[in-house]
Scaffold this motif. Structure first.
Motif, short mmCIF file in Angstrom:
data_model
loop_
_atom_site.label_atom_id
_atom_site.label_comp_id
_atom_site.label_asym_id
_atom_site.label_seq_id
_atom_site.Cartn_x
_atom_site.Cartn_y
_atom_site.Cartn_z
N TYR A 5 38.71 44.58 43.29
CA TYR A 5 37.28 44.73 43.52
C TYR A 5 37.03 45.57 44.78
O TYR A 5 36.12 46.39 44.83
CB TYR A 5 36.60 43.36 43.68
CG TYR A 5 36.72 42.46 42.45
CD1 TYR A 5 37.05 42.98 41.21
CD2 TYR A 5 36.48 41.09 42.55
CE1 TYR A 5 37.16 42.17 40.09
CE2 TYR A 5 36.58 40.26 41.44
CZ TYR A 5 36.93 40.81 40.22
OH TYR A 5 37.03 40.00 39.13
N TYR A 24 30.34 46.14 42.10
CA TYR A 24 31.55 45.63 42.76
C TYR A 24 31.21 44.62 43.86
O TYR A 24 31.94 43.65 44.05
CB TYR A 24 32.41 46.78 43.29
CG TYR A 24 33.26 47.40 42.20
CD1 TYR A 24 34.30 46.68 41.62
CD2 TYR A 24 33.01 48.68 41.72
CE1 TYR A 24 35.06 47.21 40.60
CE2 TYR A 24 33.77 49.23 40.70
CZ TYR A 24 34.80 48.48 40.14
OH TYR A 24 35.55 49.00 39.13
N GLU A 32 33.41 43.14 35.05
CA GLU A 32 34.44 44.08 35.50
C GLU A 32 34.34 45.40 34.73
O GLU A 32 34.44 46.48 35.31
CB GLU A 32 35.83 43.48 35.31
CG GLU A 32 36.17 42.43 36.36
CD GLU A 32 37.48 41.71 36.09
OE1 GLU A 32 38.12 41.98 35.04
OE2 GLU A 32 37.86 40.87 36.91
N LEU A 71 30.89 41.44 42.18
CA LEU A 71 32.18 40.86 41.82
C LEU A 71 32.87 40.25 43.04
O LEU A 71 33.48 39.18 42.95
CB LEU A 71 33.08 41.93 41.19
CG LEU A 71 32.80 42.27 39.73
CD1 LEU A 71 33.48 43.56 39.32
CD2 LEU A 71 33.26 41.12 38.83
#
Lengths: 860, 178
Positions: free
Chosen positions: A256, A243, A224, A246
């Motif tokens: 996200y 992202y 993150e 994620l």
């Protein structure tokens, strides 16, 4: 005389050991042994006091510690003990002073320094904390926790460079690197990274993050942070990938997706309706790709609803709702409601769901289809459609339509708790608290082990002013081994209950009990502040540093919590009322009989004295049984909260609640409006003016603010006139002159000089069309300007009958309008208005007089 | 008493949406309120507190039926010793209530409830042994009669004036040997 003979000296050392190992009884005995021979030995006296303190003998403890200190003022032990005693009383300021003294006589005592630094961080004395930590590290540099402690102290001083240096130096002192997946080491590295991040050097932070990659256990945080830094550094391509990665880990995390959009150079801060259609298409494209990748993500099903409009929205929401209704998702409406900020979407939803209902009724499908082979829906689809539509109309405050739908749903499936809960809510919105409560109780009985519905039911009982029933109900879920439900609720810091009960007592003009609850909330917040003390050592030892920093920052903002705000606002308002109505303090006349007929007053008084007698009787019988004692029942010597009513200076009490709001909730206009009320009563005109200006900067059209400005101007003008006429010699004229000068230069920025107050009010009214709360404010203001403006004030209020006000015509506003008409203006107009209200709020207890039997229920 | 249950499934009913779950669940002191609600809606009879107390004692012979997680029906039975007082280990099972909310009928919920009871009544470990299962049905309730006949129940007697407050007051006794 401090030196003891060798035998006693050895025993004294043993005493210190006893304390360390918490063997207080043994310690006490040993201390008494020494004191037999040397009754004036200061350090032993002090230690005896400390043992007594741990054995719950507070008074003696203080006595002995003080005595010990008197006979040996130059002993660091005596001062240290005195400090510990203050600390255990949560008297941190005094404790700090004692430690300072103790260190004078033994400046390198680790234990004292350590304790000293804890108090300093607790009191947020960052500079001194830093000094102590520095000394500690100098004395003991082979222990990790002293390095980290110093780094934290620099970090809190925002001296990022030094903080970093300390951590780096520490890592360099390590002879061998900790193995991989060492949690403590990993946390320390991530903390190091946090320091760099907060110094604003993202480039460096990212570099550091990459360098510690293999040593970090908390993989998610690491990812993150990396994505976040890439975004900050405008390395969009990489951020997008980060992202995306994620999202693959957790396709239901909103942050996200926001990160992904930002990486695609889309501003996520602005309202979605402000996006260009090009951007919108781009976003929808992104969602579409992701949906095929993660078909199970709930969030991805909902996101398109935010970014589409009109026909596209209709298509999307149609799909979304049908799936949810078929599946039976009780929270569907909560998700839809957020979309209603766009009124067109609200209309689309309403139209669709109405169609579903008709189609399900006639041929069991959501849509009007001609295809005979279509699958037909289960009966639960119809049920959830009714449920959804009832909530929709409730939200629009179309109470009758909502009620009709929810009743149909209950008839369809009478065993479903959610339906009764929604019915209760609708009735509450319609202004019938008694019926609402009954329905909630019905729901509660369907599932006795559901704590949620039990708590809801409790809340509705309190809203219906039945605190006794409420306590009984919530008592079904409090701990069985607690002496009584209320004690358990207080122990558990159950704030919602305290707030609702306090507000309930306030409505009943039982201000003592109400204040007791609001002070209880204040106490909970004070306790939470105190509770952090243990974490200063714990977190250092466990190296949970990021969480520790988070906690310190939370504690600093603690009283900005909405619960505190609500308690404080209530308490301040009550104290202001007590200031204005001092006779209430003496108890007897504390009932507000304004709105009652004579008979009702009699009945209420009778009931009150009856209740008092009953309470007395109850207190008399019930001698403490063994069971009670074993449960350690703490006797509450003031259950009615009378001590709060009897305070000498209610305004001073109000200020205690006001100050935290001014620091932590200065963005809320209510803070300054309450501040105004306080300062005007204290006759602190400049501070009152400051409060007005702050409120004005937040929302210059606020209705209460308008009335306050008028009140302020009138009061200051009156004073100025008096001052000019009388020239009383005893009055400090120059002080007043200063006030008038400042007011006369500052006030015009919010209240122009060249307009009369009446014109000012008329302009205010013209600016805020269609709002009933502004009608109320204007009518109020006119009456203040000149009591002869009664006719105009009445006319203004009667405007609220016009259609243009239908949007702001809430039950609460209408009650205020009616009471203002009835009590201060024109009772025949009031009746005319009331008849209209009966049409608008057909089930409200207030206007229709339904459920008058409520009072019978209350008196047991 | 038993009213309002299943009819034989009409073969011409169009294909249903398949997304549905039927499950049975325990009746406990905590959800007894739901049984009371069901009974008020399903049967024109007020059941005593004793009825609800007994229901909690019979274990698998009292059950809720859930359709898509909503509680929509229930069955409640009573065990009856044959030749009370003797050491006989034979017993009868009496169905006190079996019903499904109107919107949820013809979906196989009644069948699920009844087969559950039949299954448990005939378990080899069951003691005392059930030799018979029986119930009362209002003579006019053709829906119910058809339903039970499908599961090999037979009319063995007619009790005139069985019901006090509803018309017709007569009931058939339906029974099946186990």
């Amino acid at each position: 005389m401090r030196e003891l003979p060798s035998k006693e000296s050895a025993l004294f050392k043993q005493i210190l050991k006893y304390y360390e190992y918490k063997q207080y009884k043994k310690g006490l005995k040993a201390a008494e042994q020494i004191l037999k021979k040397f009754p004036e030995h200061g350090e032993t006296l002090a230690m005896k006091g400390l043992f007594l303190n741990h054995m719950d003998r507070k008074e003696e403890a203080h006595e002995f510690v003080r005595k010990g200190l008197r006979s040996d003022l130059a002993s660091h032990i005596c001062w240290h003990v005195y400090g510990l005693l203050h600390r255990s009383d949560k008297n941190y300021g005094e404790a700090l002073k004692c430690y300072t003294q103790a260190l004078k006589y033994d400046k390198d005592n680790m234990q004292i320094l350590q304790d000293y630094s804890l108090l300093q961080i607790q009191m947020r004395n960052y500079e001194a904390f830093n000094e102590s930590r520095l000394r500690l590290l100098k004395l003991r540099h082979n222990n990790q926790r002293y390095w980290i402690g110093l780094a934290i102290s620099y970090h809190l001083l925002e001296n990022y460079e030094s903080a970093e240096k300390v951590l780096k130096a520490y890592v360099d002192t390590l002879k061998e690197k900790p193995g991989p997946m060492n949690f403590e080491h990993s946390e320390m590295l991530l903390y190091h990274n946090l320091i760099i991040e907060e110094s604003g050097k993202f480039e460096k932070a990212l570099e550091h993050l990459e360098s510690i990659k293999d040593d970090v256990c908390d993989r998610r945080s690491w990812k993150e942070k990396r994505a976040f830094f890439l975004l900050k550094l405008e390395r969009y391509q990489e951020a997008e990938e980060a992202y995306g990665d994620l999202i693959a880990d957790n396709p239901d995390c909103y942050d996200y997706y926001n990160g992904l959009l930002s990486a695609s150079k889309i501003n996520t801060e602005i309202n979605t309706s402000e996006l260009s259609s090009e951007q919108r298409e781009k976003i929808l494209g992104i969602w579409q790709t992701l949906t095929t990748k993660y078909p199970k993500s709930n969030l991805l099903k909902r996101l398109p609803l935010q970014y589409t409009t009109d026909e596209r929205f209709k298509e999307e929401v149609d799909k979304y709702m049908q799936a949810a209704l078929r599946k039976g998702v009780p929270s569907l409406f909560v998700n839809l409601k957020k979309l209603y900020v766009d009124p067109i979407k609200e209309i689309i939803v309403e139209k669709l769901v109405e169609e579903y209902l008709q189609n399900l009724k006639t041929h069991n499908t959501f849509t009007k289809s001609s295809n005979i082979d279509d699958e037909i829906e289960q009966p639960t689809a119809y049920l959830w459609t009714l449920y959804l539509l009832a909530q929709h109309y409730d939200n629009k405050r179309d109470i009758m339509k909502a009620l009709k739908l929810i009743d149909e749903a209950i008839e369809h499936t009478p065993t479903l708790v959610e339906l009764y809960m929604t019915k209760g809510r609708i009735l509450k919105h319609g202004g019938n608290f008694n019926e609402a409560m009954k329905v909630m109780d019905e729901a509660r009985e369907l599932d006795l082990q559901d704590r949620f519905i039990n708590s809801k039911c409790t809340k509705y009982m309190l809203r219906n002013d039945q605190p006794k029933e409420a306590l009984k109900t919530i008592g079904l879920f409090t701990r069985g081994d607690a002496p009584d439900p209320l004690t358990d609720l207080i122990d558990m810091q159950c704030m919602w209950y305290a707030l609702e009960e306090g507000e309930c007592y306030r409505r009943q003009n039982n201000f003592g009990k109400a204040l007791k609850r609001f002070h209880q909330i204040e106490k909970h917040f004070a306790d939470i502040t105190d509770d952090q003390f243990d974490f200063h050592t714990y977190c250092l030892r466990k190296v949970t540093l990021r969480a520790y920093l988070g906690m310190l920052r939370l504690e600093d903002q603690l009283r900005s919590h909405p619960y505190y705000f609500r308690a404080a606002q209530n308490a301040i308002e009550i104290y202001l009322y007590l200031k204005d109505n001092p006779k209430t303090v003496n108890g007897e006349e504390s009932q507000n009989y304004d709105n009652m007929t004579e008979e009702e007053i009699k009945a209420a008084k009778k009931a009150k004295s009856k209740a008092k007698k009953a309470a007395l009787k109850e207190a008399k019988k019930a001698p403490p049984t063994k069971e009670d004692q074993s449960k350690k029942k703490v006797q509450d010597d003031d259950p009615e909260g009378e001590k709060f009513l009897k305070v000498e200076d209610p305004l001073r009490e109000a200020l205690k609640f006001l100050q935290p709001l001014q620091i932590l909730a200065s963005q809320r206009i209510e803070t300054h409006l309450l501040g105004f009320e306080y300062y005007i009563r204290k006759k602190k005109y400049l501070l009152a003016l400051r409060a007005l200006k702050r409120a004005y900067n937040i929302d210059k059209e606020n209705p209460v603010l308008h009335v306050n400005i008028i009140q302020f101007k009138l009061e200051v003008s009156r004073l100025e006139k008096e001052d000019n006429e009388k020239r009383e010699p005893q009055r400090d004229s120059t002080e007043y002159q200063t006030i008038f000068r400042v007011v006369n230069t500052e006030l015009p920025t919010i209240l122009p000089d060249n307009t009369s107050l009446k014109e000012y009010t008329e302009e205010f009214l013209a600016r805020n069309k269609g709002s009933i709360s502004h009608l109320l404010a204007s009518s109020n203001a006119l009456l203040q300007i000149n009591p002869e403006y009664k006719q105009e004030a009445t006319n203004i209020l009667m405007n609220s009958i016009k259609d243009e006000f239908s949007n702001t015509r809430t039950l609460k506003h209408c009650i205020s309008v009616y009471e203002q008409l009835k009590n201060n203006l024109d009772s025949s107009k009031a009746e005319e208005f009331k008849n209209k209200c009966k049409e608008w709020f057909p089930i409200s207890t207030y206007f229709t007089g339904l459920d008058r039997d409520k009072n019978d229920l209350k008196i047991e | 008493m038993v009213t309002s249950t299943e009819t034989i499934k009409n073969s011409k009913v169009p294909k249903r949406n398949t997304a549905h779950r039927i499950a049975l669940g325990e009746i406990t002191p905590n959800n007894l309120g739901q049984l009371k609600k069901l009974n008020t809606v399903l049967f024109p009879v007020n059941y005593s507190e004793k009825f609800y107390k007994d229901v909690l004692e019979v274990g698998e012979f009292a059950k809720f039926a859930y359709f898509n997680d909503c509680c929509v029906g229930a069955v409640c039975c009573r065990k009856e010793q044959i030749n009370q007082g003797t050491t006989s280990d034979q017993a009868k099972l009496y169905i006190m209530t079996l019903g499904v909310l109107a919107p949820y009928r013809n979906l196989g919920i009644g069948t699920k409830l009844l087969t559950h009871i039949l299954q448990h009544a005939t378990l080899p470990a069951q003691h005392p042994k059930f030799v018979e299962i029986y119930l009362h049905v209002q003579t006019s309730n053709e829906e119910a009669l058809a339903f039970y006949k499908k599961y090999d129940f037979e009319i063995v007697a007619t009790v005139e004036g069985y019901y006090k407050k509803i018309s017709p007051p007569d009931a058939y006794v339906l029974s099946r040997k186990l």
